[in-house]
Design a protein around this motif. Structure first.
Motif, mmCIF file in Angstrom:
data_model
loop_
_atom_site.group_PDB
_atom_site.id
_atom_site.type_symbol
_atom_site.label_atom_id
_atom_site.label_comp_id
_atom_site.label_asym_id
_atom_site.label_seq_id
_atom_site.Cartn_x
_atom_site.Cartn_y
_atom_site.Cartn_z
ATOM 1 N N GLU A 23 0.803 -1.155 0.034
ATOM 2 C CA GLU A 23 0.328 -0.038 -0.119
ATOM 3 C C GLU A 23 0.934 1.314 -0.101
ATOM 4 O OE1 GLU A 23 -2.953 2.361 3.157
ATOM 5 O OE2 GLU A 23 -2.958 0.105 3.179
ATOM 6 N N GLN A 24 1.998 1.305 0.798
ATOM 7 C CA GLN A 24 2.891 2.523 0.816
ATOM 8 C C GLN A 24 3.481 2.472 -0.350
ATOM 9 O OE1 GLN A 24 4.594 4.063 3.625
ATOM 10 N NE2 GLN A 24 2.798 3.751 4.616
ATOM 11 N N GLN A 25 3.977 1.515 -1.417
ATOM 12 C CA GLN A 25 4.405 1.710 -2.586
ATOM 13 C C GLN A 25 3.452 2.379 -3.459
ATOM 14 O OE1 GLN A 25 7.511 1.512 -3.524
ATOM 15 N NE2 GLN A 25 8.045 0.949 -1.273
ATOM 16 N N GLU A 60 -3.420 10.363 3.353
ATOM 17 C CA GLU A 60 -3.616 8.919 3.098
ATOM 18 C C GLU A 60 -2.130 8.413 3.535
ATOM 19 O OE1 GLU A 60 -5.443 6.996 -0.481
ATOM 20 O OE2 GLU A 60 -6.710 8.777 -0.674
ATOM 21 N N GLN A 61 -1.332 8.708 2.836
ATOM 22 C CA GLN A 61 0.288 8.206 2.985
ATOM 23 C C GLN A 61 0.694 8.442 4.577
ATOM 24 O OE1 GLN A 61 1.861 6.444 1.126
ATOM 25 N NE2 GLN A 61 3.715 5.988 2.215
ATOM 26 N N GLN A 62 0.013 9.610 5.019
ATOM 27 C CA GLN A 62 0.491 9.669 6.425
ATOM 28 C C GLN A 62 -0.068 8.712 7.350
ATOM 29 O OE1 GLN A 62 2.816 11.971 7.781
ATOM 30 N NE2 GLN A 62 2.139 11.123 9.791
ATOM 31 N N GLN A 63 -1.311 8.557 7.010
ATOM 32 C CA GLN A 63 -2.329 7.716 7.536
ATOM 33 C C GLN A 63 -1.651 6.140 7.565
ATOM 34 O OE1 GLN A 63 -6.165 8.499 6.172
ATOM 35 N NE2 GLN A 63 -6.591 9.970 7.623
ATOM 36 N N SER A 64 -1.333 5.866 6.393
ATOM 37 C CA SER A 64 -0.876 4.501 6.254
ATOM 38 C C SER A 64 0.530 4.140 6.885
ATOM 39 C CB SER A 64 -0.513 4.253 4.649
ATOM 40 O OG SER A 64 0.175 3.088 4.191
ATOM 41 N N SER A 65 1.486 5.222 7.099
ATOM 42 C CA SER A 65 2.769 5.323 7.719
ATOM 43 C C SER A 65 2.457 5.069 9.055
ATOM 44 C CB SER A 65 3.459 6.582 7.403
ATOM 45 O OG SER A 65 4.079 6.756 6.125
ATOM 46 N N GLU A 66 1.524 5.820 9.699
ATOM 47 C CA GLU A 66 1.072 5.626 11.056
ATOM 48 C C GLU A 66 0.646 4.375 11.283
ATOM 49 O OE1 GLU A 66 -1.423 8.800 11.765
ATOM 50 O OE2 GLU A 66 0.047 10.187 11.770
ATOM 51 N N LYS A 67 -0.066 3.671 10.651
ATOM 52 C CA LYS A 67 -0.644 2.316 10.727
ATOM 53 C C LYS A 67 0.408 1.080 10.602
ATOM 54 C CE LYS A 67 -3.516 0.513 7.660
ATOM 55 N NZ LYS A 67 -4.773 0.197 6.717
ATOM 56 N N LEU A 68 1.515 1.498 9.622
ATOM 57 C CA LEU A 68 2.407 0.766 9.488
ATOM 58 C C LEU A 68 3.370 0.666 10.598
ATOM 59 C CD1 LEU A 68 3.913 -1.313 7.684
ATOM 60 C CD2 LEU A 68 5.251 0.597 6.712
ATOM 61 N N GLY A 69 3.659 1.807 11.267
ATOM 62 C CA GLY A 69 4.544 1.994 12.615
ATOM 63 C C GLY A 69 3.828 1.308 13.444
ATOM 64 N N ASP A 70 2.462 1.361 13.861
ATOM 65 C CA ASP A 70 1.939 0.739 14.814
ATOM 66 C C ASP A 70 1.976 -0.649 14.822
ATOM 67 O OD1 ASP A 70 0.933 2.904 15.860
ATOM 68 O OD2 ASP A 70 -1.176 3.055 15.098
ATOM 69 N N GLU A 71 1.821 -1.169 13.346
ATOM 70 C CA GLU A 71 1.833 -2.796 13.250
ATOM 71 C C GLU A 71 3.447 -3.098 13.518
ATOM 72 O OE1 GLU A 71 -0.270 -5.084 12.488
ATOM 73 O OE2 GLU A 71 -1.661 -3.801 12.841
ATOM 74 N N LEU A 72 4.316 -2.488 13.065
ATOM 75 C CA LEU A 72 5.930 -2.774 13.536
ATOM 76 C C LEU A 72 5.999 -2.772 14.899
ATOM 77 C CD1 LEU A 72 7.641 -0.952 10.474
ATOM 78 C CD2 LEU A 72 7.413 -3.217 10.802
ATOM 79 N N ARG A 73 5.544 -1.840 15.647
ATOM 80 C CA ARG A 73 5.749 -1.785 17.248
ATOM 81 C C ARG A 73 4.894 -3.152 17.588
ATOM 82 N NH1 ARG A 73 5.908 3.571 16.107
ATOM 83 N NH2 ARG A 73 3.593 3.950 15.849
#
Length: 176
Positions: A23-25, A60-73
């Motif tokens: 999704e990020q890509q 959308e990219q900012q929200q996606s980045s935050e979601k990815l960061g949460d998942e990585l944590r």
């Protein structure tokens, strides 16, 4: 091995993170396409519309980045839990967190905190660099990496012969 096997068998790093990275890509590609169109148009109405679309994509990219960061944590917390379980059950948590060869690096605690392996001497001591300070580490020694939450520790855990050269295993320990 226990932690790695558990991760592979349970799929903690499975489709969720892969799909989020895809999704990020896709988002980055869409942003790039809009920027290209924006650069090539002189029509003020079209520019205005493209700017609105670009703002939306960036949000959308900012929200996606935050979601990815949460998942990585969450994934990191799961790894730590598995490691603690292995330590309690077996008295050891085998395997290193990060494997690096000379010339490779890893960010620790924050994107700008980079620990790099400069070289490996004939006795398999690791020469590492952090913020311009070089340290020579033997197995069991560590470097402290300061962050806003406290010091992260990067322990030199082990070395092994890879395909063409040695790779070094490091454990990364978050501040308590």
């Amino acid at each position: 091995m226990f932690v790695q096997g558990a991760m592979e068998s349970t799929g903690y790093f499975g489709p969720t993170l892969d799909s989020m990275m895809a999704e990020q890509q896709t988002n980055f590609k869409s942003i790039e396409d809009k920027l290209t169109k924006l650069r090539s148009t002189s029509d003020s109405g079209e520019r205005s519309q493209l700017e609105k679309e670009l703002k939306s994509l960036l949000k959308e990219q900012q929200q996606s980045s935050e979601k990815l960061g949460d998942e990585l944590r969450k994934s990191l917390a799961q790894i730590e839990s598995l490691r603690a379980d292995a330590l309690a059950a077996q008295g050891a948590a085998k395997g290193a967190d990060v494997w690096l060869k000379a010339g490779e690096s890893v960010s620790v605690g924050a994107r700008h905190n980079v620990v790099s392996v400069v070289s490996i001497d004939p006795y398999r001591r690791a020469v590492v660099n952090f913020n311009g300070d070089k340290s020579t580490l033997e197995v069991g020694q560590f470097v402290d990496v300061p962050s806003k939450d406290g010091n992260w520790r990067v322990f030199y855990r082990q070395s092994q012969r890879g395909d063409d050269r040695y790779q070094l295993g490091f454990d990364v320990v978050a501040p308590e």
